[in-house]
Design an enzyme around this catalytic site. Structure first.
Site, PDB file in Angstrom:
ATOM      1  N   TYR A 111       0.797  -1.220   0.000  1.00 30.62           N
ATOM      2  CA  TYR A 111       0.000   0.000   0.000  1.00 30.62           C
ATOM      3  C   TYR A 111       0.836   1.279   0.000  1.00 30.62           C
ATOM      4  O   TYR A 111       0.288   2.380  -0.010  1.00 30.62           O
ATOM      5  CB  TYR A 111      -0.991  -0.016   1.160  1.00 30.62           C
ATOM      6  CG  TYR A 111      -2.195  -0.901   0.890  1.00 30.62           C
ATOM      7  CD1 TYR A 111      -2.430  -1.431  -0.375  1.00 30.62           C
ATOM      8  CD2 TYR A 111      -3.103  -1.213   1.894  1.00 30.62           C
ATOM      9  CE1 TYR A 111      -3.520  -2.251  -0.633  1.00 30.62           C
ATOM     10  CE2 TYR A 111      -4.203  -2.032   1.640  1.00 30.62           C
ATOM     11  CZ  TYR A 111      -4.406  -2.539   0.377  1.00 30.62           C
ATOM     12  OH  TYR A 111      -5.488  -3.355   0.129  1.00 30.62           O
ATOM     13  N   ASN A 168       7.437  -2.654   3.290  1.00 30.69           N
ATOM     14  CA  ASN A 168       8.448  -1.919   2.515  1.00 30.69           C
ATOM     15  C   ASN A 168       7.934  -0.525   2.169  1.00 30.69           C
ATOM     16  O   ASN A 168       7.656  -0.182   1.028  1.00 30.69           O
ATOM     17  CB  ASN A 168       8.876  -2.691   1.264  1.00 30.69           C
ATOM     18  CG  ASN A 168       7.719  -3.066   0.352  1.00 30.69           C
ATOM     19  OD1 ASN A 168       6.570  -3.135   0.770  1.00 30.69           O
ATOM     20  ND2 ASN A 168       8.033  -3.318  -0.908  1.00 30.69           N
ATOM     21  N   ASP A 171      -0.005 -10.156  -4.475  1.00 31.20           N
ATOM     22  CA  ASP A 171       1.196  -9.320  -4.576  1.00 31.20           C
ATOM     23  C   ASP A 171       0.860  -8.010  -5.278  1.00 31.20           C
ATOM     24  O   ASP A 171       1.596  -7.535  -6.143  1.00 31.20           O
ATOM     25  CB  ASP A 171       2.327 -10.060  -5.299  1.00 31.20           C
ATOM     26  CG  ASP A 171       3.677  -9.343  -5.174  1.00 31.20           C
ATOM     27  OD1 ASP A 171       3.786  -8.405  -4.366  1.00 31.20           O
ATOM     28  OD2 ASP A 171       4.614  -9.726  -5.909  1.00 31.20           O
TER      29      ASP A 171
END
Length: 425
Positions: free
Chosen positions: A59, A90, A301
């Site tokens: 996101y 990340n 993903d």
């Protein structure tokens, strides 16, 4: 106000039954015939599914919200029928501390339209050998650990991380990638890379790290989860590990099931993802792995990028595609409509299986007293995927203009409608 979803085909208890569904105070109150309530939703001929569960989304919030943010990412999830997602860490800053984790968890709850569970990093900033305070991160609300986007390069670091994760009863979800073998590649090492003169990625970059980690998982007893498995050898390694009692689960991404390297007809960065699209033989192994239980679940993903990020072809564009809004319809059309999977199997891989593997007791099921997290799909109407209709900020998909069945008509979280197709209102 109570709501009844009438005349749908409900996926419950692993079966599909023609019935009504009664919702009161945000939970499922009854499943049966001739149920009544103040509000009715007509699901005649439609599939009524548990809200889908996706254990792998990005996101970009905080730090890269020009790509996506919690609000738009969760709306994209709802548009695809997902009601529970797990967001990778990340971001910038990486949630290395309890304070940062608590802020992310709070923002996920405040800004999200669906249930957003948050990963913490395996190592500090995802690229060091330092292991953060897992106990504190868990107390602050993290659901699991991952450095997704980067593999843990040092075996001793991973060994210590697994020991510490096991002690804190946390799952480790690994992006298996040996950087020395990955070697700045952009496309699977095969004929397409040679034809398009692109730097190759050997499958060994994935498989050797999985082999290493399975042995470490056996030694530590940690729950080891492999993200986006993409090769035949990876499936074989995990199959063997499961037969030896190693506590391993894994996921496959829709694009690795739907596409192979031969689908890349030109230098089109919408086909650039990591792991890369593999061979037909790998695709067949992934399908077989789902069918025999080696692969536990499907996860998107979902990797949003700006148009600028995806410029420059395979050589210069960012890795990744969006997936939340196309996953169910593409998989239903390609595999259920053709008889490769049953509808029950596909729904299991997108609901019950991920919820079970990640210990999500309030997700993935339609049952009495469960939260009313519901998705309604139209299995009969054929539509063209149009990336301009995406709720995500990003449009990076190789599936634009594909003709599919299974569009989402309505998504409900805790009994509240969070997405409804305009013509269904």
């Amino acid at each position: 106000m109570a709501t009844v979803i009438r005349n749908g085909y409900i996926y419950t208890g692993g079966e599909i039954v023609h019935s009504d569904l009664l919702i009161k105070n945000g939970v499922i109150a009854a499943i049966g015939n001739n149920l009544t309530a103040e509000k009715e939703i007509n699901a005649q001929g439609k599939l009524v599914s548990p809200g889908l569960v996706d254990v792998h989304v990005h996101y970009r919030d905080p730090g890269q919200t020009e790509k996506e943010d919690v609000r738009t990412g969760s709306l994209a999830a709802a548009h695809g029928g997902f009601t529970t997602v797990c967001a990778m860490p990340n971001v910038d800053p990486v949630p290395n501390t309890t304070d940062l984790m608590a802020k992310m968890v709070q923002n996920n709850h405040k800004a999200g339209l669906v249930h957003i569970l948050q990963y913490a990093p395996i190592t500090v900033d995802e690229d060091s050998k330092e292991i953060p305070d897992y106990a504190g991160l868990k107390k602050a609300g993290c659901v699991a650990l991952s450095n997704d986007g980067k593999g843990v390069q040092d075996a001793q670091t991973m060994f210590l991380a697994m020991q510490k994760a096991r002690k804190n009863n946390l799952l480790i979800a690994e992006h298996a990638q040996d950087d020395s073998l990955f070697n700045h590649g952009v496309m699977n090492d095969g004929p397409t890379a040679r034809l398009l003169k692109q730097e190759p990625i050997t499958e060994l970059a994935e498989t050797t790290q999985i082999a290493r980690d399975l042995l470490l998982a056996e030694k530590t007893g940690v729950h080891y989860h492999v993200c986006h498995v993409s090769t035949k050898t990876s499936v074989e390694l995990i199959r063997i590990a499961k037969s030896h009692g190693i506590n391993v689960t894994c996921e496959v991404a829709p694009h690795h099931l739907l596409l192979g390297e031969e689908n890349i007809g030109k230098d089109d960065s919408n086909f650039k993802m990591n792991p890369p699209l593999r061979t037909r033989e790998d695709q067949k192994a992934l399908i077989a792995g789902l069918l025999d239980g080696t692969i536990d679940m499907i996860a998107t993903d979902h990797a949003p990028h700006t148009a600028k990020d995806k410029q420059g072809g395979f050589k210069n564009a960012a890795f990744g595609i969006v997936g939340s809004e196309t996953a169910f319809s593409e998989l239903y059309t390609k595999f259920v409509k053709t008889g490769t999977f049953t509808l029950q199997q596909l729904l299991n891989w997108l609901t019950i299986a991920p919820a079970k593997a990640f210990g999500l007791k309030k997700a993935g099921r339609i049952a009495i007293n469960q939260p009313a997290d519901i998705a309604i799909f139209n299995l009969e109407q054929k539509v063209a995927i149009n990336s301009s209709d995406f709720k995500s900020k990003a449009k990076n998909t190789p599936f634009n203009q594909d003709l599919v069945f299974g569009q989402t008509e309505l998504t409900m979280v805790d009994g509240k409608i969070v997405f409804q197709r305009e013509e269904s209102k």
